[in-house]
Design an enzyme around this catalytic site. Structure first.
Site, short mmCIF file in Angstrom:
data_model
loop_
_atom_site.label_atom_id
_atom_site.label_comp_id
_atom_site.label_asym_id
_atom_site.label_seq_id
_atom_site.Cartn_x
_atom_site.Cartn_y
_atom_site.Cartn_z
N LEU A 9 32.09 7.61 60.38
CA LEU A 9 31.23 6.88 61.32
C LEU A 9 32.02 6.59 62.59
O LEU A 9 32.80 5.65 62.65
CB LEU A 9 30.72 5.57 60.70
CG LEU A 9 29.96 5.65 59.39
CD1 LEU A 9 29.47 4.28 58.95
CD2 LEU A 9 28.80 6.62 59.49
N THR A 13 38.53 7.49 69.96
CA THR A 13 39.97 7.76 69.92
C THR A 13 40.50 7.80 68.49
O THR A 13 41.16 8.76 68.09
CB THR A 13 40.72 6.69 70.72
OG1 THR A 13 40.27 6.71 72.08
CG2 THR A 13 42.22 6.94 70.69
N THR A 16 38.88 10.58 66.24
CA THR A 16 39.47 11.88 66.56
C THR A 16 40.83 12.02 65.86
O THR A 16 41.16 13.09 65.33
CB THR A 16 39.65 12.01 68.08
OG1 THR A 16 38.36 11.94 68.71
CG2 THR A 16 40.30 13.34 68.45
N VAL A 33 46.79 14.14 46.14
CA VAL A 33 45.59 13.71 45.41
C VAL A 33 45.03 14.78 44.47
O VAL A 33 44.12 14.51 43.68
CB VAL A 33 44.49 13.24 46.39
CG1 VAL A 33 44.99 12.09 47.24
CG2 VAL A 33 44.00 14.39 47.27
N LYS A 105 38.46 -4.97 62.34
CA LYS A 105 39.01 -6.32 62.15
C LYS A 105 37.96 -7.40 62.33
O LYS A 105 37.97 -8.42 61.63
CB LYS A 105 40.17 -6.56 63.12
CG LYS A 105 39.76 -6.52 64.57
CD LYS A 105 40.91 -6.71 65.52
CE LYS A 105 40.46 -6.54 66.97
NZ LYS A 105 39.99 -5.18 67.27
N GLU A 129 43.44 -1.30 55.95
CA GLU A 129 44.80 -1.41 56.48
C GLU A 129 44.84 -1.37 57.99
O GLU A 129 45.58 -2.11 58.64
CB GLU A 129 45.66 -0.28 55.92
CG GLU A 129 47.10 -0.30 56.37
CD GLU A 129 47.86 -1.52 55.88
OE1 GLU A 129 48.20 -2.37 56.72
OE2 GLU A 129 48.09 -1.62 54.67
N ILE A 136 51.25 -0.20 61.31
CA ILE A 136 52.16 -0.95 60.42
C ILE A 136 51.44 -1.22 59.10
O ILE A 136 50.35 -1.82 59.10
CB ILE A 136 52.57 -2.30 61.05
CG1 ILE A 136 53.21 -2.09 62.43
CG2 ILE A 136 53.54 -3.04 60.14
CD1 ILE A 136 53.48 -3.38 63.17
N GLU A 190 41.07 -3.95 78.19
CA GLU A 190 39.68 -3.64 78.49
C GLU A 190 39.33 -4.19 79.87
O GLU A 190 40.03 -5.05 80.43
CB GLU A 190 38.77 -4.28 77.44
CG GLU A 190 39.05 -3.85 76.02
CD GLU A 190 38.61 -2.43 75.75
OE1 GLU A 190 37.81 -1.89 76.54
OE2 GLU A 190 39.09 -1.84 74.75
N LYS A 205 42.77 -11.19 63.34
CA LYS A 205 43.79 -10.55 62.51
C LYS A 205 44.54 -11.57 61.65
O LYS A 205 44.86 -11.30 60.49
CB LYS A 205 44.76 -9.78 63.41
CG LYS A 205 44.10 -8.60 64.11
CD LYS A 205 44.98 -7.99 65.17
CE LYS A 205 44.29 -6.83 65.88
NZ LYS A 205 45.08 -6.28 66.99
#
Length: 428
Positions: A9, A13, A16, A33, A105, A129, A136, A190, A205
């Site tokens: 979905l 950036t 991609t 896997v 987030k 994550e 990180i 932004e 966060k």
């Protein structure tokens, strides 16, 4: 080897980057896997838009339900952002037994418990994550690496935009407005930077990190937030003279099962490792009762760093599929949330005061500190050619937040104080 099929979905950036890694690292992924991972369908806003990567047009769709209702798709990777419709898509995907990997987030900070409960109800995984600190692996570290320890403090630079601005102001002596404009031109900020510079992004966060670190249901409203848009060149100059750097820090502390969580500009001792984290990089400092102090450092955003975290989560989901243990990885928030009062929140403070330049002023100021039992570590008065008033810098010993607030209220009625120019927490 039956391939694991993924619905993506979003193809901005980060989306991609996910495609680049999944397609470019297929051999490595299969070795981990035991089967191919295939991106079956990708949600985009405009199928006809030109893109930086070559994608079979048959894989693109403008209809999210074509992905969510597809019985062949095993995992949904969400990188479209937003809250309203995005939450609807994720909840429906979980209801249909699809696993979810997200970088969102905002969604996890506001609706994480509800989403995780839905996942557990349907035996699904939700991994996120990439929602904190980009590349990180801090969430996996808190959940798995510290599973045998008791975390007492999490302190971090978790917003690259604000760290870039403060770093440039410190290293080059530039003004906030000039650096913000440069950050916008470079794409680090932004056009409306409010979420970053006013601390809202970092607060979301810290909500996630605190929930995981303290195993309690922390809400966004539990985070005390102060932005960095009022930090000046003078503030940073004084900090450097005193051996500090100014950073926008998220700080979550636990003592006797009581928590305090904040985001605020903070003066950090130059000897502390986090003080040397510059540019768009992030760092998270974690204190454990058993392990002591640890720091995690790396890129907080960007196409490939963030995509790396997403694909790592995707690998974890597929491994769980192979083992038949999906839906077993949720972190239980079994601790009762007990927030500290202002009287229980303690730290050092830096204050910059503009005062009348005459005898007896300092004595009046120190008397007020003494009245509220705030002891002083250092007091410095030095001339500023750009300010006709005297400038007094005070650094306190550990003092509770309520006492400092009372001191500041008393200063408002003291005629000799022209202005309380700056107040910062001090760390390190």
């Amino acid at each position: 080897m039956k391939p694991v099929k993924v619905g993506l979905l979003g193809l901005g950036t980060v989306g991609t980057g996910v495609v680049r890694i999944v397609e470019g690292h297929q051999e490595d992924l299969q070795s981990q896997v035991g089967s191919p991972i295939v991106i079956e369908k990708i949600l985009v806003q405009n199928k006809a838009k030109s893109r930086s990567i070559s994608i079979d047009s048959s894989k693109l769709t403008e209809d999210p339900w074509e992905i969510i209702s597809n019985p062949d798709i095993d995992v949904i990777v969400e990188v479209m952002g937003g809250i309203g419709s995005t939450k609807e898509y994720i909840m429906e995907a979980l209801s249909r037994g699809k696993h979810v990997v997200t970088a969102n987030k905002d969604l996890m900070a506001l609706h994480g418990p509800e989403i995780l409960a839905k996942a557990q109800e349907h035996g699904c995984d939700v991994y996120y994550e990439a929602s904190v600190a980009g590349g990180i692996p801090i969430i996996r570290t808190l959940v798995e690496g510290f599973s045998s320890d008791r975390i007492t403090k999490i302190m971090g630079i978790v917003n690259g935009t604000t760290n870039y601005i403060l770093s440039k102001m410190s290293l080059e002596g530039a003004s906030y407005d000039d650096v913000l404009k440069e950050a916008q031109e470079l794409g680090y900020a932004e056009s409306d930077p409010t979420s970053d510079v006013e601390g809202l992004d970092a607060a979301r966060k810290m909500t996630i990190l605190s929930t995981l670190g303290f195993r309690a249901k922390v809400a966004l409203d539990d985070v005390s937030v102060q932005g960095m848009s009022k930090v000046t060149k003078d503030d940073i100059l004084y900090a450097k003279r005193l051996g500090y750097e100014v950073k926008l820090l998220g700080i979550a502390e636990r003592q006797d099962d009581q928590f305090s969580i904040s985001v605020q500009p903070t003066m950090v001792k130059k000897s502390h490792p986090i003080a040397s984290v510059n540019g768009v990089y992030n760092a998270v400092y974690v204190y454990g009762e058993a392990v002591g102090e640890t720091m995690f450092y790396g890129p907080g955003a960007g196409e490939l760093p963030t995509a790396t975290s997403i694909v790592s989560d995707l690998v974890a989901v597929v491994k769980n599929l192979k083992l038949g243990v999906n839906g077993k990885q949720s972190v239980l928030t079994y601790k009762e949330k007990k927030l500290k009062s202002d009287e229980q929140i303690s730290s050092k403070y830096f204050l910059l005061l503009h005062v009348d330049d005459r005898a007896g002023v300092l004595a009046q100021i120190t008397q007020i500190f003494a009245e509220y039992e705030v002891s002083l570590e250092s007091v410095l008065q030095q001339p500023n050619p750009n300010n006709p008033d005297a400038e007094i810098i005070v650094i306190t010993h550990d003092a509770n937040k309520a006492a400092i607030q009372k001191v500041l209220q008393k200063f408002e009625s003291l005629d000799v104080i022209r202005k309380v120019k700056s107040v910062y927490r001090v760390e390190g």
